[in-house]
Design a protein around this motif. Sequence first.
Motif, PDB file in Angstrom:
ATOM      1  N   ILE A 150       0.872  -1.184   0.000  1.00 14.27           N
ATOM      2  CA  ILE A 150       0.000   0.000   0.000  1.00 14.27           C
ATOM      3  C   ILE A 150       0.901   1.224   0.000  1.00 14.27           C
ATOM      4  CG2 ILE A 150      -1.771   1.304   1.259  1.00 14.27           C
ATOM      5  CD1 ILE A 150      -2.306  -1.265   2.873  1.00 14.27           C
ATOM      6  N   GLN A 151       0.496   2.242  -0.710  1.00 15.02           N
ATOM      7  CA  GLN A 151       1.161   3.533  -0.554  1.00 15.02           C
ATOM      8  C   GLN A 151       0.099   4.603  -0.702  1.00 15.02           C
ATOM      9  OE1 GLN A 151       4.232   3.940  -3.470  1.00 15.02           O
ATOM     10  NE2 GLN A 151       2.846   4.606  -5.077  1.00 15.02           N
ATOM     11  N   GLY A 152       0.302   5.692  -0.021  1.00 15.86           N
ATOM     12  CA  GLY A 152      -0.677   6.762  -0.098  1.00 15.86           C
ATOM     13  C   GLY A 152      -0.150   8.045   0.491  1.00 15.86           C
ATOM     14  N   SER A 153      -0.921   9.089   0.278  1.00 13.24           N
ATOM     15  CA  SER A 153      -0.552  10.395   0.821  1.00 13.24           C
ATOM     16  C   SER A 153      -1.805  11.243   0.929  1.00 13.24           C
ATOM     17  CB  SER A 153       0.488  11.074  -0.075  1.00 13.24           C
ATOM     18  OG  SER A 153      -0.006  11.221  -1.390  1.00 13.24           O
ATOM     19  N   GLU A 154      -1.704  12.293   1.723  1.00 17.85           N
ATOM     20  CA  GLU A 154      -2.826  13.212   1.870  1.00 17.85           C
ATOM     21  C   GLU A 154      -2.319  14.579   2.283  1.00 17.85           C
ATOM     22  OE1 GLU A 154      -5.234  11.281   4.831  1.00 17.85           O
ATOM     23  OE2 GLU A 154      -4.273  12.359   6.456  1.00 17.85           O
ATOM     24  N   ILE A 155      -3.120  15.578   2.010  1.00 19.37           N
ATOM     25  CA  ILE A 155      -2.829  16.951   2.419  1.00 19.37           C
ATOM     26  C   ILE A 155      -3.501  17.197   3.770  1.00 19.37           C
ATOM     27  CG2 ILE A 155      -3.304  19.390   1.907  1.00 19.37           C
ATOM     28  CD1 ILE A 155      -1.371  18.434  -0.067  1.00 19.37           C
ATOM     29  N   GLN A 156      -2.796  17.883   4.655  1.00 19.86           N
ATOM     30  CA  GLN A 156      -3.356  18.269   5.947  1.00 19.86           C
ATOM     31  C   GLN A 156      -3.201  19.780   6.071  1.00 19.86           C
ATOM     32  OE1 GLN A 156      -4.515  15.813   8.302  1.00 19.86           O
ATOM     33  NE2 GLN A 156      -5.405  17.565   9.303  1.00 19.86           N
ATOM     34  N   HIS A 157      -4.252  20.460   6.469  1.00 14.42           N
ATOM     35  CA  HIS A 157      -4.225  21.919   6.629  1.00 14.42           C
ATOM     36  C   HIS A 157      -4.044  22.299   8.089  1.00 14.42           C
ATOM     37  CE1 HIS A 157      -5.493  22.711   2.492  1.00 14.42           C
ATOM     38  NE2 HIS A 157      -6.184  21.590   2.611  1.00 14.42           N
ATOM     39  N   SER A 158      -3.646  23.527   8.339  1.00 16.94           N
ATOM     40  CA  SER A 158      -3.479  24.093   9.684  1.00 16.94           C
ATOM     41  C   SER A 158      -2.498  23.287  10.529  1.00 16.94           C
ATOM     42  CB  SER A 158      -4.837  24.195  10.390  1.00 16.94           C
ATOM     43  OG  SER A 158      -5.732  24.973   9.631  1.00 16.94           O
ATOM     44  N   VAL A 159      -1.354  22.995   9.962  1.00 12.54           N
ATOM     45  CA  VAL A 159      -0.312  22.235  10.665  1.00 12.54           C
ATOM     46  C   VAL A 159       0.723  23.234  11.177  1.00 12.54           C
ATOM     47  CG1 VAL A 159       1.432  20.428  10.443  1.00 12.54           C
ATOM     48  CG2 VAL A 159      -0.722  20.250   9.172  1.00 12.54           C
ATOM     49  N   SER A 160       0.981  23.208  12.469  1.00 15.13           N
ATOM     50  CA  SER A 160       1.786  24.254  13.105  1.00 15.13           C
ATOM     51  C   SER A 160       3.290  24.099  12.972  1.00 15.13           C
ATOM     52  CB  SER A 160       1.418  24.356  14.586  1.00 15.13           C
ATOM     53  OG  SER A 160       1.678  23.126  15.232  1.00 15.13           O
ATOM     54  N   SER A 161       3.800  22.884  12.686  1.00 18.91           N
ATOM     55  CA  SER A 161       5.255  22.691  12.662  1.00 18.91           C
ATOM     56  C   SER A 161       5.613  21.403  11.926  1.00 18.91           C
ATOM     57  CB  SER A 161       5.794  22.602  14.096  1.00 18.91           C
ATOM     58  OG  SER A 161       5.372  21.381  14.688  1.00 18.91           O
ATOM     59  N   PRO A 162       6.895  21.248  11.599  1.00 18.18           N
ATOM     60  CA  PRO A 162       7.335  19.985  10.983  1.00 18.18           C
ATOM     61  C   PRO A 162       7.102  18.779  11.898  1.00 18.18           C
ATOM     62  CG  PRO A 162       9.013  21.677  10.706  1.00 18.18           C
ATOM     63  CD  PRO A 162       7.976  22.242  11.633  1.00 18.18           C
ATOM     64  N   LEU A 163       7.320  18.950  13.201  1.00 21.36           N
ATOM     65  CA  LEU A 163       7.098  17.853  14.141  1.00 21.36           C
ATOM     66  C   LEU A 163       5.629  17.438  14.147  1.00 21.36           C
ATOM     67  CD1 LEU A 163       8.193  15.931  16.295  1.00 21.36           C
ATOM     68  CD2 LEU A 163       7.794  17.732  17.987  1.00 21.36           C
ATOM     69  N   MET A 164       4.745  18.413  14.135  1.00 20.65           N
ATOM     70  CA  MET A 164       3.311  18.130  14.073  1.00 20.65           C
ATOM     71  C   MET A 164       2.987  17.363  12.789  1.00 20.65           C
ATOM     72  SD  MET A 164       0.231  18.527  15.422  1.00 20.65           S
ATOM     73  CE  MET A 164       0.273  19.914  16.537  1.00 20.65           C
ATOM     74  N   ALA A 165       3.586  17.779  11.676  1.00 21.94           N
ATOM     75  CA  ALA A 165       3.347  17.105  10.397  1.00 21.94           C
ATOM     76  C   ALA A 165       3.807  15.652  10.450  1.00 21.94           C
ATOM     77  CB  ALA A 165       4.067  17.850   9.272  1.00 21.94           C
ATOM     78  N   GLU A 166       4.975  15.403  11.025  1.00 22.10           N
ATOM     79  CA  GLU A 166       5.482  14.027  11.136  1.00 22.10           C
ATOM     80  C   GLU A 166       4.561  13.174  12.019  1.00 22.10           C
ATOM     81  OE1 GLU A 166       7.992  12.700   9.499  1.00 22.10           O
ATOM     82  OE2 GLU A 166       9.182  14.403   8.838  1.00 22.10           O
ATOM     83  N   ALA A 167       4.070  13.756  13.105  1.00 18.10           N
ATOM     84  CA  ALA A 167       3.158  13.027  13.999  1.00 18.10           C
ATOM     85  C   ALA A 167       1.848  12.708  13.279  1.00 18.10           C
ATOM     86  CB  ALA A 167       2.907  13.838  15.267  1.00 18.10           C
TER      87      ALA A 167
END
Length: 194
Positions: free
Chosen positions: A83-100
């Motif tokens: 499986i592989q996939g991706s998605e966009i997330q809005h209102s992300v405050s930092s790179p660490l938040m994005a990784e989480a």
Amino acid sequence: MLPEEVVSGGIRLAREWNQAQEPRNSPKKPVYVPEVSIDGRTMPRNHSDDSAIICTTDASWDATSKRAGLAWIFRENNGTIAIQGSEIQHSVSSPLMAEALAIRSTLVMAAEHEILNLRIYSDSLTLIRAINTKMQDKEIYGILCDIHQISSVFGSISFSFLPRSQNREADELAKCCLRSLSFMSCNGLIGLNA
């Protein structure tokens, strides 16, 4: 300026300062982080679980738009992509938040596909340490709680650090998703033999 922006900026500056303290010509030492299951038991690095699905995950963050591209690639033990996939997330405050958020999305995807045994690899050492030590980090506390909660549905699970140089596929998938302006979700699924 929001408190989250001040904290995020302070962390970024501290990282830059630490990197500047390292001699330029000295070889970088590999960072060893033992694999630890969610219940805290240390697992040997060479453990062989033929039924485990291996997942690399990454995020790409844009400070201007506060958007993140999240990506995951699940592989069977023989290396084939399940499986592989991706998605966009809005209102992300930092790179660490994005990784989480990327790891949380990975866990949701794995649960939806009824994967029982999972090994997750991320190039965010800070996040892997936070998950494995159950560290209380204010910035990502809620997402860490989600990660621990969702992890309880798996038969076995581990979270490990993977150097960025070995995580290029997930990194490129996350960057591609973030660059994509034409759609919100760019999930691509391939059959899974789990």
